[in-house]
Design a protein around this motif. Structure first.
Motif, short mmCIF file in Angstrom:
data_model
loop_
_atom_site.label_atom_id
_atom_site.label_comp_id
_atom_site.label_asym_id
_atom_site.label_seq_id
_atom_site.Cartn_x
_atom_site.Cartn_y
_atom_site.Cartn_z
N LEU A 108 0.82 -1.21 0.00
CA LEU A 108 0.00 0.00 0.00
C LEU A 108 0.86 1.26 0.00
O LEU A 108 1.83 1.37 0.76
N SER A 152 0.42 5.75 -0.35
CA SER A 152 -0.51 6.88 -0.41
C SER A 152 -0.52 7.50 -1.80
O SER A 152 -1.47 8.19 -2.18
N MET A 177 -3.81 3.96 -1.74
CA MET A 177 -4.87 4.06 -0.73
C MET A 177 -4.69 5.37 0.03
O MET A 177 -3.57 5.83 0.22
N ALA A 178 -5.79 5.97 0.43
CA ALA A 178 -5.71 7.21 1.21
C ALA A 178 -4.86 6.96 2.45
O ALA A 178 -5.03 5.95 3.13
N GLU A 223 -4.77 8.01 5.43
CA GLU A 223 -5.43 7.82 6.73
C GLU A 223 -6.06 6.44 6.85
O GLU A 223 -6.40 6.00 7.96
N MET A 224 -6.21 5.71 5.73
CA MET A 224 -6.81 4.38 5.75
C MET A 224 -5.77 3.26 5.86
O MET A 224 -6.11 2.13 6.20
N ILE A 225 -4.52 3.57 5.57
CA ILE A 225 -3.49 2.52 5.54
C ILE A 225 -3.27 1.87 6.91
O ILE A 225 -3.20 0.63 7.00
N GLU A 268 -5.30 1.26 9.42
CA GLU A 268 -6.37 0.31 9.74
C GLU A 268 -6.33 -0.90 8.81
O GLU A 268 -6.60 -2.03 9.23
N ALA A 269 -5.98 -0.67 7.54
CA ALA A 269 -5.86 -1.79 6.61
C ALA A 269 -4.78 -2.77 7.07
O ALA A 269 -4.94 -3.99 6.96
N ARG A 328 -3.85 -3.20 10.21
CA ARG A 328 -4.31 -3.85 11.44
C ARG A 328 -5.27 -5.00 11.13
O ARG A 328 -5.19 -6.07 11.74
N ASN A 330 -6.39 -6.51 7.77
CA ASN A 330 -5.77 -7.43 6.80
C ASN A 330 -6.36 -8.84 6.89
O ASN A 330 -5.64 -9.82 7.15
#
Length: 257
Positions: A102, A104, A139-140, A142-144, A146-147, A149, A151
């Motif tokens: 991932l 940004s 991916m934005a 701010e979303m990486i 959580e992605a 975590r 997965n």
């Protein structure tokens, strides 16, 4: 008034907050929020933007295409690193084959540094990589975290994290650092503030004054940890080719067409 494109990234917004606290900068620079790096670059090329914050590779491409692109300042990020999910560090880069990574921004300096690193290990990194390569996915930012975590299917093998998310996730043990971007390139610069300088002597003088003001302005009280601005460290700041070969630049050139 210069119209300056920016993205909804903390480093960009913190920087613009800093400029708003300087009356001279605020009176000559109007931030224009954009949806993508590509749109900022095209805006500068087409003329609806005077400048913008761009990853160094995109600024390099822009300078190839249009004369008069100058750098007002380089944005020295507080830190970015390649990380993997989980507390256990990865033992072999080749274990990332067949996974997703991932970013940004596809085309950021972090992307090109990772591309170079994995190519030296015999791994392909691209948005259309096959099963033996690493699939690059945008991916934005701010979303990486959580992605990484969550997965659920384990398909995310790595990502680029920027501060402060990088330190936070390393502290909580949900990621392991693979390699820091400064270990890949000590002069690592996350982004540059570029402006067209094609409107004559008055514009050139204004840009000189803006560059001096940018370098001497401190962080805003509301963003004390904002990335620092540094002067371009070399006269050939936009034309250095050590990490910007044709294979890496071609997707960005195509995206600007």
């Amino acid at each position: 008034m210069l119209h300056i494109g920016y993205l909804n990234l903390s480093s960009h917004t913190d920087l613009l907050e800093m400029t708003r606290n300087n009356p001279f900068l605020a009176s000559h620079m109007r931030p224009i929020k954009s949806g993508s790096t590509r749109r900022i670059a095209r805006g500068i090329l087409k003329g609806w933007l005077d400048g913008g914050l761009l990853p160094l590779p995109f600024a390099h491409v822009l300078a190839r295409w249009q004369k008069g692109i100058c750098v007002l300042a380089a944005v020295q990020n507080t830190g970015s690193a390649l990380v993997t999910p989980g507390a256990e560090p990865l033992e072999d880069f080749r274990d990332l084959a067949g996974t997703r990574m991932l970013f940004s921004c596809i085309g950021s300096m972090e992307y090109l540094l990772a591309h170079r690193l994995f190519r030296e290990c015999g791994l392909a990194l691209s948005p259309d990589a096959g099963p033996d390569g690493i699939l690059a996915e945008q991916m934005a930012p701010e979303m990486i975290p959580e992605a990484l975590r969550v997965n659920p299917d384990g398909s995310i093998g790595a990502a680029v994290l920027e501060e402060p998310a990088l330190s936070a996730m390393l502290d909580e043990g949900t990621t392991s650092q693979l390699i820091h971007c400064r270990d890949l390139w000590p002069e690592y610069t996350g982004a540059v503030l570029v402006v067209r300088n094609t409107e004559g002597p008055a514009r050139a003088k204004l840009l000189d004054n803006l560059a001096r003001a940018l370098i001497t302005t401190g962080p805003a009280p509301t963003a004390p940890n904002a990335p620092k601005l540094i002067p371009p460290c070399r006269a050939d700041f936009l034309t250095t080719g050590r990490y910007l070969d044709d294979e890496q630049l071609s997707p960005m050139i195509a995206s600007l067409l």
